[in-house]
Design a protein around this motif. Sequence first.
Motif, PDB file in Angstrom:
ATOM      1  N   ARG A  56      36.529  32.094  60.032  1.00  0.00           N
ATOM      2  CA  ARG A  56      37.667  32.797  59.431  1.00  0.00           C
ATOM      3  C   ARG A  56      37.226  34.014  58.626  1.00  0.00           C
ATOM      4  N   GLN A  57      36.079  34.583  58.976  1.00  0.00           N
ATOM      5  CA  GLN A  57      35.597  35.725  58.184  1.00  0.00           C
ATOM      6  C   GLN A  57      36.501  36.941  58.324  1.00  0.00           C
ATOM      7  N   ALA A  58      37.345  36.927  59.355  1.00  0.00           N
ATOM      8  CA  ALA A  58      38.298  38.031  59.500  1.00  0.00           C
ATOM      9  C   ALA A  58      39.155  38.164  58.242  1.00  0.00           C
ATOM     10  N   PHE A  59      39.455  37.052  57.608  1.00  0.00           N
ATOM     11  CA  PHE A  59      40.249  37.088  56.372  1.00  0.00           C
ATOM     12  C   PHE A  59      39.488  37.820  55.261  1.00  0.00           C
ATOM     13  N   ASP A  60      38.187  37.561  55.174  1.00  0.00           N
ATOM     14  CA  ASP A  60      37.387  38.285  54.173  1.00  0.00           C
ATOM     15  C   ASP A  60      37.481  39.791  54.418  1.00  0.00           C
ATOM     16  N   ARG A  61      37.395  40.161  55.670  1.00  0.00           N
ATOM     17  CA  ARG A  61      37.393  41.601  55.987  1.00  0.00           C
ATOM     18  C   ARG A  61      38.757  42.242  55.710  1.00  0.00           C
ATOM     19  N   ILE A  62      39.826  41.463  55.868  1.00  0.00           N
ATOM     20  CA  ILE A  62      41.142  42.017  55.515  1.00  0.00           C
ATOM     21  C   ILE A  62      41.200  42.285  54.013  1.00  0.00           C
ATOM     22  N   ILE A  63      40.651  41.348  53.229  1.00  0.00           N
ATOM     23  CA  ILE A  63      40.629  41.558  51.780  1.00  0.00           C
ATOM     24  C   ILE A  63      39.734  42.760  51.451  1.00  0.00           C
ATOM     25  N   GLN A  64      38.609  42.859  52.148  1.00  0.00           N
ATOM     26  CA  GLN A  64      37.706  43.987  51.903  1.00  0.00           C
ATOM     27  C   GLN A  64      38.392  45.325  52.139  1.00  0.00           C
ATOM     28  N   ALA A  65      39.376  45.326  53.038  1.00  0.00           N
ATOM     29  CA  ALA A  65      40.050  46.588  53.358  1.00  0.00           C
ATOM     30  C   ALA A  65      40.944  47.070  52.222  1.00  0.00           C
ATOM     31  N   GLY A  66      41.218  46.201  51.245  1.00  0.00           N
ATOM     32  CA  GLY A  66      42.068  46.707  50.161  1.00  0.00           C
ATOM     33  C   GLY A  66      42.709  45.640  49.293  1.00  0.00           C
ATOM     34  N   GLY A  67      42.348  44.398  49.500  1.00  0.00           N
ATOM     35  CA  GLY A  67      42.983  43.318  48.739  1.00  0.00           C
ATOM     36  C   GLY A  67      42.417  43.169  47.338  1.00  0.00           C
ATOM     37  N   TYR A  68      42.351  44.255  46.605  1.00  0.00           N
ATOM     38  CA  TYR A  68      41.778  44.204  45.265  1.00  0.00           C
ATOM     39  C   TYR A  68      42.328  45.361  44.449  1.00  0.00           C
ATOM     40  N   ILE A  69      42.022  45.331  43.171  1.00  0.00           N
ATOM     41  CA  ILE A  69      42.343  46.469  42.310  1.00  0.00           C
ATOM     42  C   ILE A  69      41.010  47.075  41.904  1.00  0.00           C
ATOM     43  N   SER A  70      40.869  48.355  42.116  1.00  0.00           N
ATOM     44  CA  SER A  70      39.579  48.997  41.859  1.00  0.00           C
ATOM     45  C   SER A  70      39.373  49.211  40.372  1.00  0.00           C
ATOM     46  N   VAL A  71      38.850  48.195  39.733  1.00  0.00           N
ATOM     47  CA  VAL A  71      38.539  48.353  38.315  1.00  0.00           C
ATOM     48  C   VAL A  71      37.147  47.787  38.088  1.00  0.00           C
ATOM     49  N   ASN A  72      36.288  48.596  37.519  1.00  0.00           N
ATOM     50  CA  ASN A  72      34.940  48.116  37.263  1.00  0.00           C
ATOM     51  C   ASN A  72      34.905  47.242  36.015  1.00  0.00           C
ATOM     52  N   THR A  73      33.911  46.372  35.984  1.00  0.00           N
ATOM     53  CA  THR A  73      33.774  45.479  34.851  1.00  0.00           C
ATOM     54  C   THR A  73      33.580  46.275  33.571  1.00  0.00           C
ATOM     55  N   GLY A  74      34.289  45.848  32.526  1.00  0.00           N
ATOM     56  CA  GLY A  74      34.094  46.486  31.224  1.00  0.00           C
ATOM     57  C   GLY A  74      35.027  47.643  30.962  1.00  0.00           C
ATOM     58  N   ASN A  75      35.848  48.004  31.964  1.00  0.00           N
ATOM     59  CA  ASN A  75      36.751  49.130  31.768  1.00  0.00           C
ATOM     60  C   ASN A  75      38.114  48.741  31.237  1.00  0.00           C
ATOM     61  N   ALA A  76      38.336  47.437  31.127  1.00  0.00           N
ATOM     62  CA  ALA A  76      39.707  46.992  30.911  1.00  0.00           C
ATOM     63  C   ALA A  76      40.196  47.247  29.499  1.00  0.00           C
ATOM     64  N   GLN A  77      41.467  47.575  29.403  1.00  0.00           N
ATOM     65  CA  GLN A  77      42.121  47.690  28.100  1.00  0.00           C
ATOM     66  C   GLN A  77      42.525  46.284  27.638  1.00  0.00           C
ATOM     67  N   ASP A  78      43.011  46.175  26.410  1.00  0.00           N
ATOM     68  CA  ASP A  78      43.438  44.876  25.932  1.00  0.00           C
ATOM     69  C   ASP A  78      44.550  44.326  26.829  1.00  0.00           C
ATOM     70  N   ALA A  79      44.425  43.046  27.161  1.00  0.00           N
ATOM     71  CA  ALA A  79      45.305  42.456  28.159  1.00  0.00           C
ATOM     72  C   ALA A  79      46.776  42.570  27.799  1.00  0.00           C
ATOM     73  N   ASN A  80      47.092  42.480  26.516  1.00  0.00           N
ATOM     74  CA  ASN A  80      48.504  42.530  26.127  1.00  0.00           C
ATOM     75  C   ASN A  80      49.043  43.948  25.965  1.00  0.00           C
ATOM     76  N   ASN A  81      48.206  44.958  26.259  1.00  0.00           N
ATOM     77  CA  ASN A  81      48.727  46.325  26.255  1.00  0.00           C
ATOM     78  C   ASN A  81      49.585  46.598  27.475  1.00  0.00           C
ATOM     79  N   LEU A  82      49.574  45.645  28.397  1.00  0.00           N
ATOM     80  CA  LEU A  82      50.275  45.850  29.656  1.00  0.00           C
ATOM     81  C   LEU A  82      51.284  44.719  29.844  1.00  0.00           C
ATOM     82  N   PRO A  83      52.426  44.819  29.185  1.00  0.00           N
ATOM     83  CA  PRO A  83      53.397  43.731  29.351  1.00  0.00           C
ATOM     84  C   PRO A  83      53.913  43.707  30.783  1.00  0.00           C
TER      85      PRO A  83
END
Lengths: 647, 247, 233
Positions: free
Chosen positions: B117-144
């Motif tokens: 079922r690796q095809a599923f991994d590749r579908i996610i690789q195509a865009g199933g994520y939010i491009s945010v690098n570790t450590g860049n995040a704002q405070d979680a509650n700043n985004l209601p």
Amino acid sequence: MSEKWQDYKDHCKLVNPANKRKLEVIVIGTGLAGASAAAALGELGYKVKVFCFQDSPRRAHSIAAQGGINAAKNYQNDGDSVFRLFYDTIKGGDYRAREANVHRLAEVSANIIDQCVAQGVPFAREYGGMLSNRSFGGTQVQRTFYAAGQTGQQLLLGAYSALERQVALGTVKQYNRHEMLEIVKIDGKARGVIVRNLVTGKLERHFGHAVLICSGGYGNVFYLSTNAMGSNVTAAWKAHKQGAYFSNPCFTQIHPTCIPVSGDHQSKLTLMSESLRNDGRIWVPKKQNDTRKASDIPEDERDYYLERRYPAFGNLVPRDVASRAAKERCDAGYGVGSSKQAVYLDYADAYVRYGKIEAGKSGKDHATQEEIIAMGKKVVEEKYGNLFDMYAKITGENPYEVPMRIYPAVHYTMGGVWVDYELMTTVEGLYCLGEANFSDHGANRLGASALMQGLADGYFVIPYTLGNYLADDIYAKSISTDHPAFAAAEKEVSDRIEKLMSIKGKQTVESLHKRLGKIMWEKCGMARNEQGLKEAIKEIQALKKEFWSDVKIPGGINEMNPELDKANRVADFIELGELMCLDALNRNESCGGHFREESQTEDGEAKRNDEEFMYVSQWEYKGDSQWELHKEALNYEVIKPTQRNYK
Amino acid sequence: MNLTLKVWKQKNSATQGSFETYQVKNISSEMSFLEMFDVLNEQLIEEDKDPIAFDHDCREGICGMCSMYIDGRPHGPWSQNTTCQLHMRAYKDGDTIVVEPWRANAFPVLKDLIVDRQAFDRIIQAGGYISVNTGNAQDANNLPIEKAKADEAFASAACIGCGACVAACKNSSAMLFTSAKVTQLSLLPQGEPERKSRVLDMITQMDKEGFGACTNTGACEAVCPKGISISNIARLNKEYIRAGLIV
Amino acid sequence: MTWKQLFISSVGKKVVMGLTGISLVAFLLVHAGLNACIWANDDGQMFNKAAHFMGSTVITRTLEIGLFIGIILHIVQGYMLAATNKAKRSIGYNVQLGNRGSKWYSRSMALLGSLILIFLAIHLSDFFIPSRITHAGLETPKFYDGDTTAYHDMYRLMINRFQDNILAVIIYIVGCIALAYHLFHGFQSAFRSLGVHNKKYNQLLTSLGYGYTVVVILAFIMMPLSIFFGWIS
């Protein structure tokens, strides 16, 4: 203490981006620790290779965590702080964890939540759009973030998506259905691994400037546990045999609210969230070997033993205490169900209590008892519906009508590969993250802290500490996998596999694993004593001989062969089991999840011995059944250890 | 109870497979379906026969690894259930059970009941994520985030990636899987910046992997162990049209 | 999404099917409405005038071209979709999921579509081709009081087709039933393919689809029956 991590980050060595591209890192395992580490390192620009034995990184067993993840955000304004989380974790761990590591964990906990939300993890929210919290595991503040009963799944999918993004960007190469079977050491440093492609059965060599073991816990040494069927100790064990010390292996957490074993065929145990104890009452009949149905036992013939023994905390005592109390009752002959190895978790009172509140809210002053119970059941269904459904699916009983039967089960292993503050093992360049290491939970882990540790290690610790090590390694060229050390390691692995396959004995891997589990559960389980442990060591040594002379593995080597995979793992579990017993034997005190019958108070409570055992045991592998014990003394600079008391 | 099993056996992806018939005896109704397979495999090994290879891991219905097509239905007769949660109470003495692997060209059989079922991994690789690098995040509650939206996103995110939707779909379409991820991320403000490229890229990858197109029959929803709704697919369609046609 | 993707990607193909499907649904409603004029019982005056109108204005003729493009796209794309979808599973199952997962007609859109195509060919050769091309059976024009226009007597053509011709009636009824099942699935599916994801709307559209289909198809079925049994004169 509170500045140590900041100070480290300010002064650790860095690797410049051009050099990062030349540095290769191997990550074993894709749970929260492995996936987050691989993703974070990929983002930094390292060349990462990540391996998992499952068919996709998303299957790692972090996915099964239900309850939540702790973070010192103090969003509820109820007095939480980094210090309190640090303190609770140390105390919950019964003062057997290293202060500096735990403090760092508490510090980065808040960043984890920020990071996960930024990744799109759908945590539970309030109507105002803010994140929701719940209390968990007997702490006094609400600091647990959750996503229904599937927090682990959502966090892992978040880390998985970050990992897949790096795969798409080409910084990470992903190897599914690959199992690590050896560490390659060159000039004393970890420089690569030998893995087996589980589809073709072929061995492969992979070079890395550093190797990260993120392979999870070893609860399956007990055969029956809440771990996934594939969860294993093999990667950690190979690291151990290559020189990494193994620490506190006897510290295992036995979770009190699991669905009891129904028969010999049982392959795994299912956990039900600890939150069930918030409203349920635990009891057994007052009469021994009572065979009546629960509903036929009148109120005054029921023994609510937790409330009786621990009036202050009642049903909400910590996991280890609740588990031992259940075992004590069952061993004394008060157990219920056909196996007599279970106690009741009863919601009858909760139905009435919630029903009365509902009746009051809706102004039904003259509601009958039946109406009240029906309304109460609705409330309980809203709160715990998914858990009740799960119970019904597995047992075929309706938990709304009859009390649930529960029994403790092996759940988490606090022990693991020894690591220093930088998460490096005693082998240079070999790191260990997440449940696989020993570091943060001492002798007992608090609820909702495992997810926190996995992600802290992967996202926020290793990116700094690994850089500090690799900064000195930028001159080290990639080593060809034709190097004799790789060849030797590969030969070692293939010899072992061939040996396993050539035994052609009579006993199946499964049956041998079951026997190991039985020894471990009976003699190194919830309560341990010197005699039992000594017997267990002998029995395990005999079992090891039997395994290596009489195991029967069907199929061939160069093909997909799940039985061979399992044999490889069980062989390591057997060796680990022996070390666990040895460690339990050495630690003649009761602390956290480790209960030595010789070390208890007059009324049967655990008695810690700080004079003699305030240390982390570090076992060095010295050859077949040979270990040397080193001790890392625990110095508490900030927190003053006290005896836990829940009466 | 005693049962007859007809199970697909296939040595590897390069060879052809066929059904084998097995008898299992003294199965207790308390066993899980996979434990019944464990018993059978133990028996086969003792008889020097080839055990049946099948995927499984957590055995509590969350990892998505188990994948058996039992008597014509992915994950067996119970609804909103995975194979590992199916118990033998569902059967009675003398029953014959037919077990097949997921069938789809995008999920080649690796051995017996195990598919790739690796095809599923590749579908996610195509865009199933939010491009945010570790450590860049704002405070979680700043985004209601509106609770209803967060809950809906969670319902879509509950997908376990088992592939039952593909197995059940007459078109071998992976639309339910793909749409669940697209929906989750398009409902959240964090997903907004990549909203357009995500859906276009994931569909392109889905097609490339050899999954079929959705014809809204609803079979996927009916068999999904996590009750992922087919409305996710309609939402994906909207996202796709929005991304492509509406500037 | 480029124009090419609209025809190549799995979602794009469905968008085409949905758009053309909805335009055909709209056409059917007009068609049923016009044909219902036969029940005016005025010796076909209203019906013939309506038919004449459809064939004589630039707008309606242009729409007609659009309709044919739509039909052809729907057919071609539909067959391509069915063929490629089928090719995604080379080895089938021994035991089928069948009705446990979906309605039989949802799974049989290509088959139903093929039946409709056959019916369409018959239907076109019965009425459209004589009306627009060959004029066979329409040699005698029809005149109405106060009107100098020579009308095609489509009404007569229709009466002749179904009067005493049980086979034609059965063919038309079968065609209509195939169309009904095609619409039961197609109506709501088209909107889903176009991105209607709100559960309330989807429920509404599904009900609307059933209602529309029952009304329109019953109307169509009643036409040959009315003629065959002589309910209109």
